[in-house]
Write a protein that holds these residues in place. Structure first.
Motif, PDB file in Angstrom:
ATOM      1  N   ASP A   1       0.812  -1.221   0.000  1.00  0.00           N
ATOM      2  CA  ASP A   1       0.000   0.000   0.000  1.00  0.00           C
ATOM      3  C   ASP A   1       0.843   1.268   0.000  1.00  0.00           C
ATOM      4  OD1 ASP A   1       1.030  -0.076   2.568  1.00  0.00           O
ATOM      5  OD2 ASP A   1      -0.915  -0.185   3.579  1.00  0.00           O
ATOM      6  N   GLY A   2       2.124   1.159  -0.345  1.00  0.00           N
ATOM      7  CA  GLY A   2       2.955   2.346  -0.359  1.00  0.00           C
ATOM      8  C   GLY A   2       4.308   2.079  -0.978  1.00  0.00           C
ATOM      9  N   ALA A   3       5.105   3.137  -1.087  1.00  0.00           N
ATOM     10  CA  ALA A   3       6.422   3.039  -1.704  1.00  0.00           C
ATOM     11  C   ALA A   3       7.359   4.067  -1.083  1.00  0.00           C
ATOM     12  CB  ALA A   3       6.324   3.236  -3.216  1.00  0.00           C
ATOM     13  N   LEU A   4       8.629   3.915  -1.383  1.00  0.00           N
ATOM     14  CA  LEU A   4       9.686   4.777  -0.863  1.00  0.00           C
ATOM     15  C   LEU A   4      10.767   4.860  -1.930  1.00  0.00           C
ATOM     16  CD1 LEU A   4      11.417   6.103   1.530  1.00  0.00           C
ATOM     17  CD2 LEU A   4      12.141   3.764   2.046  1.00  0.00           C
ATOM     18  N   ILE A   5      11.300   6.040  -2.178  1.00  0.00           N
ATOM     19  CA  ILE A   5      12.423   6.211  -3.095  1.00  0.00           C
ATOM     20  C   ILE A   5      13.605   6.678  -2.246  1.00  0.00           C
ATOM     21  CG2 ILE A   5      13.275   7.310  -5.186  1.00  0.00           C
ATOM     22  CD1 ILE A   5      10.339   7.928  -5.908  1.00  0.00           C
ATOM     23  N   GLU A   6      14.632   5.843  -2.138  1.00  0.00           N
ATOM     24  CA  GLU A   6      15.750   6.130  -1.253  1.00  0.00           C
ATOM     25  C   GLU A   6      17.060   5.752  -1.924  1.00  0.00           C
ATOM     26  OE1 GLU A   6      16.161   3.753   2.237  1.00  0.00           O
ATOM     27  OE2 GLU A   6      15.422   1.930   1.280  1.00  0.00           O
ATOM     28  N   ALA A   7      18.170   6.081  -1.259  1.00  0.00           N
ATOM     29  CA  ALA A   7      19.494   5.682  -1.714  1.00  0.00           C
ATOM     30  C   ALA A   7      19.828   4.311  -1.162  1.00  0.00           C
ATOM     31  CB  ALA A   7      20.538   6.695  -1.248  1.00  0.00           C
ATOM     32  N   PRO A   8      20.480   3.450  -1.950  1.00  0.00           N
ATOM     33  CA  PRO A   8      20.981   2.201  -1.377  1.00  0.00           C
ATOM     34  C   PRO A   8      21.973   2.488  -0.259  1.00  0.00           C
ATOM     35  CG  PRO A   8      21.078   2.147  -3.782  1.00  0.00           C
ATOM     36  CD  PRO A   8      20.777   3.569  -3.374  1.00  0.00           C
ATOM     37  N   GLU A   9      22.154   1.511   0.617  1.00  0.00           N
ATOM     38  CA  GLU A   9      23.074   1.681   1.741  1.00  0.00           C
ATOM     39  C   GLU A   9      24.457   2.074   1.241  1.00  0.00           C
ATOM     40  OE1 GLU A   9      23.780   1.541   5.940  1.00  0.00           O
ATOM     41  OE2 GLU A   9      21.943   1.361   4.782  1.00  0.00           O
ATOM     42  N   GLY A  10      25.071   3.010   1.921  1.00  0.00           N
ATOM     43  CA  GLY A  10      26.409   3.434   1.567  1.00  0.00           C
ATOM     44  C   GLY A  10      26.460   4.618   0.619  1.00  0.00           C
ATOM     45  N   THR A  11      25.312   5.095   0.148  1.00  0.00           N
ATOM     46  CA  THR A  11      25.278   6.269  -0.722  1.00  0.00           C
ATOM     47  C   THR A  11      24.334   7.302  -0.111  1.00  0.00           C
ATOM     48  OG1 THR A  11      23.464   5.410  -2.066  1.00  0.00           O
ATOM     49  CG2 THR A  11      25.690   4.853  -2.760  1.00  0.00           C
ATOM     50  N   SER A  12      24.546   8.562  -0.472  1.00  0.00           N
ATOM     51  CA  SER A  12      23.710   9.628   0.107  1.00  0.00           C
ATOM     52  C   SER A  12      23.359  10.701  -0.904  1.00  0.00           C
ATOM     53  CB  SER A  12      24.416  10.262   1.305  1.00  0.00           C
ATOM     54  OG  SER A  12      25.664  10.816   0.914  1.00  0.00           O
ATOM     55  N   ALA A  13      23.575  10.426  -2.191  1.00  0.00           N
ATOM     56  CA  ALA A  13      23.261  11.426  -3.209  1.00  0.00           C
ATOM     57  C   ALA A  13      22.764  10.732  -4.469  1.00  0.00           C
ATOM     58  CB  ALA A  13      24.492  12.281  -3.516  1.00  0.00           C
ATOM     59  N   PHE A  14      21.609  11.155  -4.951  1.00  0.00           N
ATOM     60  CA  PHE A  14      21.087  10.700  -6.225  1.00  0.00           C
ATOM     61  C   PHE A  14      20.011  11.685  -6.658  1.00  0.00           C
ATOM     62  CE2 PHE A  14      18.106   8.805  -3.242  1.00  0.00           C
ATOM     63  CZ  PHE A  14      16.865   8.924  -3.868  1.00  0.00           C
ATOM     64  N   SER A  15      19.606  11.605  -7.901  1.00  0.00           N
ATOM     65  CA  SER A  15      18.492  12.418  -8.386  1.00  0.00           C
ATOM     66  C   SER A  15      17.655  11.583  -9.326  1.00  0.00           C
ATOM     67  CB  SER A  15      18.996  13.679  -9.094  1.00  0.00           C
ATOM     68  OG  SER A  15      19.724  13.356 -10.271  1.00  0.00           O
ATOM     69  N   VAL A  16      16.368  11.911  -9.407  1.00  0.00           N
ATOM     70  CA  VAL A  16      15.429  11.189 -10.254  1.00  0.00           C
ATOM     71  C   VAL A  16      14.525  12.193 -10.965  1.00  0.00           C
ATOM     72  CG1 VAL A  16      15.410   9.118  -8.795  1.00  0.00           C
ATOM     73  CG2 VAL A  16      13.740  10.946  -8.380  1.00  0.00           C
ATOM     74  N   SER A  17      13.933  11.760 -12.061  1.00  0.00           N
ATOM     75  CA  SER A  17      12.810  12.478 -12.648  1.00  0.00           C
ATOM     76  C   SER A  17      11.587  11.592 -12.498  1.00  0.00           C
ATOM     77  CB  SER A  17      13.073  12.808 -14.119  1.00  0.00           C
ATOM     78  OG  SER A  17      13.329  11.635 -14.880  1.00  0.00           O
ATOM     79  N   LEU A  18      10.425  12.212 -12.374  1.00  0.00           N
ATOM     80  CA  LEU A  18       9.189  11.504 -12.049  1.00  0.00           C
ATOM     81  C   LEU A  18       8.133  11.805 -13.099  1.00  0.00           C
ATOM     82  CD1 LEU A  18       9.158  12.409  -8.246  1.00  0.00           C
ATOM     83  CD2 LEU A  18       9.986  10.275  -9.254  1.00  0.00           C
ATOM     84  N   ARG A  19       7.288  10.815 -13.345  1.00  0.00           N
ATOM     85  CA  ARG A  19       6.173  11.006 -14.260  1.00  0.00           C
ATOM     86  C   ARG A  19       4.976  10.220 -13.734  1.00  0.00           C
ATOM     87  NH1 ARG A  19       7.254  10.058 -20.551  1.00  0.00           N
ATOM     88  NH2 ARG A  19       8.050   8.079 -19.724  1.00  0.00           N
ATOM     89  N   GLY A  20       3.816  10.842 -13.742  1.00  0.00           N
ATOM     90  CA  GLY A  20       2.613  10.183 -13.245  1.00  0.00           C
ATOM     91  C   GLY A  20       2.586  10.031 -11.746  1.00  0.00           C
ATOM     92  N   CYS A  21       3.316  10.867 -11.021  1.00  0.00           N
ATOM     93  CA  CYS A  21       3.402  10.783  -9.557  1.00  0.00           C
ATOM     94  C   CYS A  21       2.634  11.969  -8.960  1.00  0.00           C
ATOM     95  CB  CYS A  21       4.849  10.798  -9.094  1.00  0.00           C
ATOM     96  SG  CYS A  21       5.909   9.576  -9.893  1.00  0.00           S
ATOM     97  N   THR A  22       1.365  11.809  -8.756  1.00  0.00           N
ATOM     98  CA  THR A  22       0.525  12.896  -8.260  1.00  0.00           C
ATOM     99  C   THR A  22       0.167  12.634  -6.800  1.00  0.00           C
ATOM    100  OG1 THR A  22      -0.422  13.202 -10.460  1.00  0.00           O
ATOM    101  CG2 THR A  22      -1.589  14.210  -8.598  1.00  0.00           C
ATOM    102  N   PRO A  23       0.762  13.372  -5.858  1.00  0.00           N
ATOM    103  CA  PRO A  23       0.459  13.121  -4.446  1.00  0.00           C
ATOM    104  C   PRO A  23      -1.021  13.339  -4.139  1.00  0.00           C
ATOM    105  CG  PRO A  23       2.409  14.501  -4.685  1.00  0.00           C
ATOM    106  CD  PRO A  23       1.766  14.432  -6.029  1.00  0.00           C
TER     107      PRO A  23
END
Length: 338
Positions: free
Chosen positions: A311-333
């Motif tokens: 019933d949910g999701a999370l977008i995070e960094a894998p262990e050992g990393t602390s920087a990333f960026s994404v683009s999103l489509r169809g993600c309407t809160p």
């Protein structure tokens, strides 16, 4: 995997060497507070005395080897009779450090000096969840591992610990392992993945460095977990992970303000594309001990598809990393109802 010998064991592990490096692991939570350990009257053998440690090495001998060609780490090496595994994700491990859930459930791990991290997860998972960080004088009781899980105890610096395993067939072990939430629907009820959303991708969103903290939580004693997340409006996502005890955590930016990374069911159909660094998409049922994870490198995309009871999701960094960026489509809160 070899079968375990009869009886339980109590062993003092003394770590000697101090090589750098650690195995990447996950902040996704599991575990519980300590309870009474097994006593010699329950079938444990007397303390075998100090045992010299090993610096364990992971060497890439197959694929996918996500952490490079070779790395070393302090790790608790289980006795051969316990049936610990020595392979994972294409790596051959120099010693048996991954204890199967059938022997790990019901174990007690007491740190005498230093500190260590306890991790668990299935052998094919890219990351293993952090159950606890145990410091000197603290004891962690292992419970709730799914049948496919493996347990490891690792650290970046020397430590000593005392471990008690219950005898094979101990009824407390069976009671400690609830059924694992399904990672996919049963074969007779297939669910088609959602179509990719139409339209252009949104702007690039950079992850925020984050800490998963205890927050006036009874039984929560470990240091904060570290990482990075994509956050959402407070009315559309949860700040906490819905767990309990030591693994109930609230997410904060490193500067202290609250973050809200745990998306609700509105995450269904959201397309995530990694733009820089490495991102990881978690699809799960809030508060569960099982989840699905998809690791994305730049240019790779994933459409979130929640399979009941997720019933949910999370977008995070894998262990050992602390920087990333994404683009999103169809993600309407959408607003999460209390």
């Amino acid at each position: 995997m070899r079968g375990a010998a009869a009886g339980s064991w109590v062993i003092l592990v003394v770590w000697a060497a101090a090589d750098p490096g650690c195995t990447p692991q996950s902040r996704s939570p599991a575990g519980a507070a300590a309870t009474s350990p097994v006593t010699p009257g329950d079938g444990a053998v007397p303390d075998a005395g100090p045992v010299a440690s090993q610096i364990t090495t992971w060497t890439c001998t197959a694929s996918p080897c996500p952490w490079g060609g070779s790395l070393s780490n302090h790790a608790l090496v289980w006795p051969a009779a316990a049936g610990a595994a020595r392979t994972r994700l294409g790596y051959s491990v120099s010693a048996g450090v991954y204890l199967p859930a059938a022997r790990a459930n019901g174990a007690d791990i007491a740190i005498e000096t230093g500190e260590a991290r306890v991790h668990a997860g299935p052998p094919d998972a890219a990351d293993h969840r952090l159950l606890a960080t145990i410091k000197a004088g603290q004891t962690f009781h292992v419970t709730g591992l799914a049948a496919a899980d493996m347990l490891s105890v690792q650290a970046d610096a020397p430590f000593t610990c005392r471990v008690t395993l219950p005898p094979p067939g101990d009824p407390r072990v069976a009671a400690a392992a609830p059924p694992r939430a399904p990672d996919a629907p049963p074969p007779h009820a297939p669910v088609a993945p959602p179509p990719r959303p139409a339209g252009p991708r949104g702007p690039v969103v950079r992850a925020i460095p984050a800490l998963w903290r205890c927050h006036r939580t009874p039984g929560c004693f470990s240091d904060p977990w570290t990482g990075a997340v994509i956050t959402w409006p407070a009315w559309a996502a949860h700040q906490d992970n819905g767990r309990s005890g030591n693994v109930l955590r609230f997410v904060h930016a490193t500067s202290g303000e609250p973050l809200y990374p745990y998306m609700g069911a509105w995450a269904e159909g959201c397309e995530v594309t990694a733009e820089s660094g490495t991102a990881m998409v978690i699809e799960w049922h809030r508060g569960a001990e099982a989840w699905r994870e998809t690791v994305l490198t730049p240019g790779q995309s994933h459409v979130i598809h929640l399979v009941p009871p997720e019933d949910g999701a999370l977008i995070e960094a894998p262990e050992g990393t602390s920087a990333f960026s994404v683009s999103l489509r169809g993600c309407t809160p959408r607003r999460i109802e209390p």
